[in-house]
Design a protein around this motif. Structure first.
Motif, PDB file in Angstrom:
ATOM      1  N   UNK A   1      90.397 -21.614  76.422  1.00 32.49           N
ATOM      2  CA  UNK A   1      90.588 -23.049  76.564  1.00 32.49           C
ATOM      3  C   UNK A   1      92.002 -23.492  76.185  1.00 32.49           C
ATOM      4  N   UNK A   2      92.614 -22.876  75.161  1.00 30.96           N
ATOM      5  CA  UNK A   2      93.924 -23.307  74.706  1.00 30.96           C
ATOM      6  C   UNK A   2      95.078 -22.615  75.397  1.00 30.96           C
ATOM      7  N   UNK A   3      94.782 -21.610  76.206  1.00 26.89           N
ATOM      8  CA  UNK A   3      95.876 -20.874  76.834  1.00 26.89           C
ATOM      9  C   UNK A   3      96.179 -21.450  78.205  1.00 26.89           C
ATOM     10  N   UNK A   4      97.420 -21.302  78.606  1.00 24.96           N
ATOM     11  CA  UNK A   4      97.786 -21.695  79.966  1.00 24.96           C
ATOM     12  C   UNK A   4      98.670 -20.600  80.543  1.00 24.96           C
ATOM     13  N   UNK A   5      98.396 -20.239  81.758  1.00 20.98           N
ATOM     14  CA  UNK A   5      99.150 -19.179  82.407  1.00 20.98           C
ATOM     15  C   UNK A   5     100.487 -19.711  82.896  1.00 20.98           C
ATOM     16  N   UNK A   6     101.522 -18.875  82.775  1.00 17.00           N
ATOM     17  CA  UNK A   6     102.866 -19.258  83.198  1.00 17.00           C
ATOM     18  C   UNK A   6     103.480 -18.097  83.951  1.00 17.00           C
ATOM     19  N   UNK A   7     104.394 -18.428  84.822  1.00 14.35           N
ATOM     20  CA  UNK A   7     105.056 -17.417  85.634  1.00 14.35           C
ATOM     21  C   UNK A   7     106.265 -16.794  84.946  1.00 14.35           C
ATOM     22  N   UNK A   8     106.482 -15.529  85.210  1.00 13.47           N
ATOM     23  CA  UNK A   8     107.771 -14.849  85.085  1.00 13.47           C
ATOM     24  C   UNK A   8     107.879 -14.065  86.386  1.00 13.47           C
TER      25      UNK A   8
END
Length: 110
Positions: free
Chosen positions: A1-8
């Motif tokens: 719930x607290x995580x958010x995916x981000x790009x590299x």
């Protein structure tokens, strides 16, 4: 719930002068791919390989205006250039032509 995916996102960009490997972080990668990292992850989790591959292939051969920052790193006594994108904007030929004409007009005033 607290995580958010981000790009590299590591990718090769090219123009008429050559090519360069660059790294695009979240904001720039979203501008290039047109999808959030969460959306791309949903394709993976749902086994939708076709949509996943289409998203990654869509930007091929499209024109963007990139802002870049380059840094020289030493790795095993060898210099390596790392290039990160700081801006990624789709190319608008009409707007670019207007900008160039404005810059040319400034030279006419000299």
């Amino acid at each position: 719930p607290g995580r958010s995916l981000r790009y590299i996102l590591s990718m090769m960009v090219a123009d008429e002068d050559g090519h360069q490997w660059v790294t695009a972080f979240n904001t720039e990668a979203e501008a290039i791919l047109g999808k959030t990292a969460e959306q791309l992850n949903e394709y993976v989790m749902n086994g939708d390989e076709e949509s996943f591959n289409k998203t990654l292939q869509e930007p091929n051969l499209k024109e963007f205006i990139f802002g870049c920052r380059a840094k020289i790193d030493m790795n095993n006594e060898e210099q390596q250039i790392r290039v990160n994108l700081t801006k990624a904007t789709p190319m608008d030929p009409l707007q670019e032509a207007k900008t160039l004409l404005e810059k040319i007009a400034k030279y006419d005033d000299l």
